[in-house]
Scaffold this motif. Structure first.
Motif, PDB file in Angstrom:
ATOM      1  N   GLU A   1     -43.937  65.240 -45.258  1.00 55.22           N
ATOM      2  CA  GLU A   1     -45.307  65.527 -46.083  1.00 55.22           C
ATOM      3  C   GLU A   1     -45.745  65.611 -47.508  1.00 55.22           C
ATOM      4  OE1 GLU A   1     -49.330  68.116 -45.176  1.00 55.22           O
ATOM      5  OE2 GLU A   1     -47.780  68.008 -43.721  1.00 55.22           O
ATOM      6  N   GLY A   2     -46.184  64.852 -48.407  1.00 59.08           N
ATOM      7  CA  GLY A   2     -46.326  65.249 -49.814  1.00 59.08           C
ATOM      8  C   GLY A   2     -45.297  64.837 -50.733  1.00 59.08           C
ATOM      9  N   VAL A   3     -44.598  63.758 -49.884  1.00 56.47           N
ATOM     10  CA  VAL A   3     -43.085  63.387 -51.117  1.00 56.47           C
ATOM     11  C   VAL A   3     -43.117  62.382 -51.298  1.00 56.47           C
ATOM     12  CG1 VAL A   3     -40.441  63.661 -51.336  1.00 56.47           C
ATOM     13  CG2 VAL A   3     -41.439  65.351 -49.346  1.00 56.47           C
ATOM     14  N   PHE A   4     -42.683  62.322 -52.732  1.00 57.34           N
ATOM     15  CA  PHE A   4     -42.969  60.713 -53.502  1.00 57.34           C
ATOM     16  C   PHE A   4     -41.910  61.124 -54.132  1.00 57.34           C
ATOM     17  CE2 PHE A   4     -47.103  62.546 -51.665  1.00 57.34           C
ATOM     18  CZ  PHE A   4     -47.730  61.204 -51.672  1.00 57.34           C
ATOM     19  N   ALA A   5     -41.758  59.442 -55.065  1.00 60.57           N
ATOM     20  CA  ALA A   5     -40.758  59.483 -55.790  1.00 60.57           C
ATOM     21  C   ALA A   5     -41.882  58.792 -56.462  1.00 60.57           C
ATOM     22  CB  ALA A   5     -39.655  58.302 -55.282  1.00 60.57           C
ATOM     23  N   ASP A   6     -41.001  59.386 -57.706  1.00 61.70           N
ATOM     24  CA  ASP A   6     -42.501  58.527 -59.183  1.00 61.70           C
ATOM     25  C   ASP A   6     -41.845  56.950 -59.382  1.00 61.70           C
ATOM     26  OD1 ASP A   6     -39.374  58.645 -60.501  1.00 61.70           O
ATOM     27  OD2 ASP A   6     -39.595  60.351 -62.224  1.00 61.70           O
ATOM     28  N   PRO A   7     -42.153  56.772 -60.439  1.00 59.48           N
ATOM     29  CA  PRO A   7     -42.151  55.217 -60.918  1.00 59.48           C
ATOM     30  C   PRO A   7     -40.221  55.028 -60.628  1.00 59.48           C
ATOM     31  CG  PRO A   7     -44.033  55.182 -61.484  1.00 59.48           C
ATOM     32  CD  PRO A   7     -43.633  57.315 -61.232  1.00 59.48           C
ATOM     33  N   ALA A   8     -39.772  55.872 -61.400  1.00 61.11           N
ATOM     34  CA  ALA A   8     -38.010  55.617 -61.823  1.00 61.11           C
ATOM     35  C   ALA A   8     -37.529  56.047 -60.543  1.00 61.11           C
ATOM     36  CB  ALA A   8     -37.791  56.310 -63.262  1.00 61.11           C
ATOM     37  N   GLY A   9     -37.882  56.717 -59.429  1.00 67.16           N
ATOM     38  CA  GLY A   9     -37.446  56.691 -57.967  1.00 67.16           C
ATOM     39  C   GLY A   9     -37.169  58.520 -58.341  1.00 67.16           C
ATOM     40  N   HIS A  10     -37.679  58.795 -58.838  1.00 69.56           N
ATOM     41  CA  HIS A  10     -37.674  61.035 -59.330  1.00 69.56           C
ATOM     42  C   HIS A  10     -38.151  61.500 -57.962  1.00 69.56           C
ATOM     43  CE1 HIS A  10     -36.308  60.060 -63.416  1.00 69.56           C
ATOM     44  NE2 HIS A  10     -35.160  60.561 -63.293  1.00 69.56           N
ATOM     45  N   PRO A  11     -38.422  61.614 -57.307  1.00 74.13           N
ATOM     46  CA  PRO A  11     -38.731  62.637 -55.974  1.00 74.13           C
ATOM     47  C   PRO A  11     -39.527  63.574 -56.483  1.00 74.13           C
ATOM     48  CG  PRO A  11     -36.414  63.646 -55.797  1.00 74.13           C
ATOM     49  CD  PRO A  11     -35.896  62.466 -56.589  1.00 74.13           C
ATOM     50  N   PHE A  12     -40.782  63.973 -55.948  1.00 74.33           N
ATOM     51  CA  PHE A  12     -41.712  65.222 -56.554  1.00 74.33           C
ATOM     52  C   PHE A  12     -42.118  65.186 -55.120  1.00 74.33           C
ATOM     53  CE2 PHE A  12     -44.151  61.638 -57.431  1.00 74.33           C
ATOM     54  CZ  PHE A  12     -45.367  61.889 -57.307  1.00 74.33           C
ATOM     55  N   CYS A  13     -42.485  66.357 -55.060  1.00 71.26           N
ATOM     56  CA  CYS A  13     -43.326  66.868 -54.280  1.00 71.26           C
ATOM     57  C   CYS A  13     -45.318  67.725 -54.736  1.00 71.26           C
ATOM     58  CB  CYS A  13     -42.617  68.317 -53.577  1.00 71.26           C
ATOM     59  SG  CYS A  13     -41.658  67.883 -52.756  1.00 71.26           S
ATOM     60  N   LEU A  14     -46.126  67.797 -53.783  1.00 72.85           N
ATOM     61  CA  LEU A  14     -47.551  67.910 -54.068  1.00 72.85           C
ATOM     62  C   LEU A  14     -47.508  69.071 -53.114  1.00 72.85           C
ATOM     63  CD1 LEU A  14     -49.228  64.564 -54.001  1.00 72.85           C
ATOM     64  CD2 LEU A  14     -48.836  65.721 -55.827  1.00 72.85           C
ATOM     65  N   ILE A  15     -48.022  70.553 -53.997  1.00 70.46           N
ATOM     66  CA  ILE A  15     -48.067  71.848 -53.024  1.00 70.46           C
ATOM     67  C   ILE A  15     -49.299  71.921 -52.874  1.00 70.46           C
ATOM     68  CG2 ILE A  15     -46.949  73.671 -52.891  1.00 70.46           C
ATOM     69  CD1 ILE A  15     -44.903  71.741 -52.588  1.00 70.46           C
ATOM     70  N   PRO A  16     -49.780  72.371 -52.509  1.00 75.65           N
ATOM     71  CA  PRO A  16     -51.431  73.419 -51.901  1.00 75.65           C
ATOM     72  C   PRO A  16     -51.496  73.868 -52.996  1.00 75.65           C
ATOM     73  CG  PRO A  16     -50.522  72.878 -49.642  1.00 75.65           C
ATOM     74  CD  PRO A  16     -49.366  72.167 -50.854  1.00 75.65           C
ATOM     75  N   ARG A  17     -52.351  74.290 -53.223  1.00 75.51           N
ATOM     76  CA  ARG A  17     -52.643  75.560 -54.571  1.00 75.51           C
ATOM     77  C   ARG A  17     -52.199  76.713 -54.130  1.00 75.51           C
ATOM     78  NH1 ARG A  17     -56.814  77.921 -56.066  1.00 75.51           N
ATOM     79  NH2 ARG A  17     -58.395  75.956 -55.153  1.00 75.51           N
ATOM     80  N   PRO A  18     -51.519  77.271 -54.247  1.00 76.37           N
ATOM     81  CA  PRO A  18     -51.223  78.581 -53.778  1.00 76.37           C
ATOM     82  C   PRO A  18     -52.477  80.100 -53.915  1.00 76.37           C
ATOM     83  CG  PRO A  18     -49.475  78.356 -55.193  1.00 76.37           C
ATOM     84  CD  PRO A  18     -50.987  77.379 -55.264  1.00 76.37           C
ATOM     85  N   GLY A  19     -53.254  80.572 -53.363  1.00 71.43           N
ATOM     86  CA  GLY A  19     -54.248  81.455 -53.661  1.00 71.43           C
ATOM     87  C   GLY A  19     -53.943  82.551 -54.965  1.00 71.43           C
ATOM     88  N   TRP A  20     -53.213  82.291 -55.266  1.00 71.91           N
ATOM     89  CA  TRP A  20     -52.987  82.914 -56.695  1.00 71.91           C
ATOM     90  C   TRP A  20     -53.072  82.244 -58.187  1.00 71.91           C
ATOM     91  CZ3 TRP A  20     -49.218  80.775 -59.953  1.00 71.91           C
ATOM     92  CH2 TRP A  20     -48.494  79.993 -59.057  1.00 71.91           C
ATOM     93  N   ALA A  21     -52.615  81.049 -57.995  1.00 72.45           N
ATOM     94  CA  ALA A  21     -53.665  80.166 -59.051  1.00 72.45           C
ATOM     95  C   ALA A  21     -55.270  80.038 -59.100  1.00 72.45           C
ATOM     96  CB  ALA A  21     -52.609  79.055 -58.417  1.00 72.45           C
ATOM     97  N   ALA A  22     -55.036  79.324 -60.384  1.00 73.11           N
ATOM     98  CA  ALA A  22     -56.456  79.538 -60.691  1.00 73.11           C
ATOM     99  C   ALA A  22     -56.711  77.990 -60.167  1.00 73.11           C
ATOM    100  CB  ALA A  22     -57.004  79.338 -61.647  1.00 73.11           C
TER     101      ALA A  22
END
Length: 123
Positions: A98-119
């Motif tokens: 869930e929320g895991v992707f590769a950028d166009p060059a194939g590097h993985p990254f994750c989308l994380i729900p904004r924690p409550g402490w973050a603006a």
């Protein structure tokens, strides 16, 4: 839609040992510690470096590509499903998880729900 860096996540065999090293190098405290995931950042409301246990981890052989680098970016977003469609539109490819992707060059990254402490991120 926009995102904000949450953590740079580094695979390693011993998260506590890696975090202790980088904590000393960066003169920043360990702000989260579990058996498999440890964070170093200015405080517990600031993004930083995270160290994630990777069973069978093999150190990178850089610059030889036999064993590539093992890091990925966590991007905090207000709405993971909406942000998922957004990054795919920018050229990302979905990966397993869930929320895991590769950028166009194939590097993985994750989308994380904004924690409550973050603006809130806004549009």
């Amino acid at each position: 839609m926009r995102g904000r860096l949450h953590h740079l996540v580094v695979d390693c065999p011993d998260p506590r040992a890696s975090a202790a090293f980088w904590s000393a190098v960066l003169d920043q405290p360990i702000t989260f510690d579990s058996d498999d995931f440890v964070v170093v950042s200015v405080d517990d409301r600031t993004s930083g470096m995270a160290f994630q246990r990777a069973p069978g981890h093999r150190p990178a052989t850089w610059p030889d590509v036999e064993v590539p680098q093992q890091m990925h970016v966590d991007v905090m977003v207000d709405d993971v499903p909406t942000a998922s469609a957004w990054v795919v539109g920018l050229g990302a490819s979905p990966l397993p998880g869930e929320g895991v992707f590769a950028d166009p060059a194939g590097h993985p990254f994750c989308l994380i729900p904004r924690p409550g402490w973050a603006a809130p991120l806004g549009d």
